[in-house]
Design a protein around this motif. Sequence first.
Motif, PDB file in Angstrom:
ATOM      1  N   GLY A 112     -37.528  -9.366  -6.102  1.00 40.02           N
ATOM      2  CA  GLY A 112     -37.264  -7.938  -6.156  1.00 40.02           C
ATOM      3  C   GLY A 112     -38.285  -7.228  -7.020  1.00 40.02           C
ATOM      4  O   GLY A 112     -39.154  -7.859  -7.640  1.00 40.02           O
ATOM      5  N   LEU A 113     -38.189  -5.919  -7.067  1.00 38.76           N
ATOM      6  CA  LEU A 113     -39.123  -5.124  -7.868  1.00 38.76           C
ATOM      7  C   LEU A 113     -38.913  -5.387  -9.354  1.00 38.76           C
ATOM      8  O   LEU A 113     -37.778  -5.589  -9.800  1.00 38.76           O
ATOM      9  N   ILE A 150     -47.356  -1.720 -10.022  1.00 39.14           N
ATOM     10  CA  ILE A 150     -47.033  -2.120  -8.642  1.00 39.14           C
ATOM     11  C   ILE A 150     -48.066  -1.553  -7.676  1.00 39.14           C
ATOM     12  O   ILE A 150     -48.579  -2.260  -6.797  1.00 39.14           O
ATOM     13  N   ALA A 169     -45.404  -5.154   1.256  1.00 37.04           N
ATOM     14  CA  ALA A 169     -44.224  -4.511   0.659  1.00 37.04           C
ATOM     15  C   ALA A 169     -43.192  -5.556   0.241  1.00 37.04           C
ATOM     16  O   ALA A 169     -42.668  -5.516  -0.879  1.00 37.04           O
ATOM     17  N   TYR A 170     -42.896  -6.516   1.121  1.00 38.60           N
ATOM     18  CA  TYR A 170     -41.916  -7.561   0.795  1.00 38.60           C
ATOM     19  C   TYR A 170     -42.399  -8.428  -0.365  1.00 38.60           C
ATOM     20  O   TYR A 170     -41.619  -8.800  -1.242  1.00 38.60           O
ATOM     21  N   PHE A 174     -40.198  -4.958  -2.475  1.00 33.37           N
ATOM     22  CA  PHE A 174     -39.501  -3.863  -1.793  1.00 33.37           C
ATOM     23  C   PHE A 174     -38.606  -4.443  -0.700  1.00 33.37           C
ATOM     24  O   PHE A 174     -39.016  -5.327   0.047  1.00 33.37           O
ATOM     25  N   GLN A 175     -37.395  -3.900  -0.612  1.00 31.80           N
ATOM     26  CA  GLN A 175     -36.477  -4.344   0.428  1.00 31.80           C
ATOM     27  C   GLN A 175     -36.874  -3.757   1.787  1.00 31.80           C
ATOM     28  O   GLN A 175     -36.694  -4.405   2.823  1.00 31.80           O
ATOM     29  N   TYR A 176     -37.410  -2.536   1.744  1.00 29.93           N
ATOM     30  CA  TYR A 176     -37.812  -1.860   2.978  1.00 29.93           C
ATOM     31  C   TYR A 176     -39.243  -1.341   2.832  1.00 29.93           C
ATOM     32  O   TYR A 176     -39.572  -0.696   1.830  1.00 29.93           O
ATOM     33  N   HIS A 179     -39.834   2.323   1.724  1.00 31.43           N
ATOM     34  CA  HIS A 179     -39.740   2.651   0.299  1.00 31.43           C
ATOM     35  C   HIS A 179     -41.091   2.440  -0.389  1.00 31.43           C
ATOM     36  O   HIS A 179     -41.498   3.223  -1.247  1.00 31.43           O
ATOM     37  N   PHE A 180     -41.757   1.360   0.003  1.00 33.54           N
ATOM     38  CA  PHE A 180     -43.096   1.088  -0.533  1.00 33.54           C
ATOM     39  C   PHE A 180     -44.057   2.209  -0.156  1.00 33.54           C
ATOM     40  O   PHE A 180     -44.788   2.735  -1.009  1.00 33.54           O
ATOM     41  N   MET A 183     -43.378   5.404  -2.178  1.00 39.88           N
ATOM     42  CA  MET A 183     -43.867   5.317  -3.560  1.00 39.88           C
ATOM     43  C   MET A 183     -45.387   5.380  -3.600  1.00 39.88           C
ATOM     44  O   MET A 183     -45.962   6.085  -4.444  1.00 39.88           O
TER      45      MET A 183
END
Length: 202
Positions: A112-113, A150, A169-170, A174-176, A179-180, A183
């Motif tokens: 996770g982040l 990040i 992203a993963y 990032f889960q999705y 979202h990446f 940001m």
Amino acid sequence: MFHPDLIYGTPLAAKIKQYSFFDYSQREALHLSADERQLFLECLYHIRSEITHPVDKHTAGIVASHIQVLLDYLTRFYERQFITRRKANSDTLARFEQALKRYYADGHGRDGLPTVNYFADVVSLTPGYFGDLVKKETGKTAQEIIALHIIGHAKERLARTSDDVGIIAYDLGFQYPQHFSRMFRRLTGSTPTQFRENIDRQ
């Protein structure tokens, strides 16, 4: 030391959440000088004088006002402590920066982040004290510094590899992928794809 009911309906009730030191642990104690200790004791004296006075309709408001003065002094003293303990603060920031660099190198991206709580734990501080220390020392919040790291890591991957944006992203936690991308655009002014295209053109 005082019941929450005492401050309901007073100006202090609206301000109480601004005192971030309530989230500090005992090991993040406030170190008082002799003069600061005297001011602290004087505040307690005024509170004690008021609560031993016969109760009337002004008592709660006056006591809340004295408590607010005490808490405002404590805020000032903690800010002074952040300045006078600069060497210890610098050591903490250095450990934070090292942990930031190691986060992805050690393969934590898939966990996770990175979070403020994670790094506060690494440097053995509560998130509240850690966040305040970072803000006082750098002018940026810990969350802002993490986000910049990040994005820096993302830029390096985008420039160095042809990996799909979703995979990057993963790997960053990032889960999705959306979202990446949001940001990345917010902090750089371009999407990951646009950034890569600009690099390729250059």
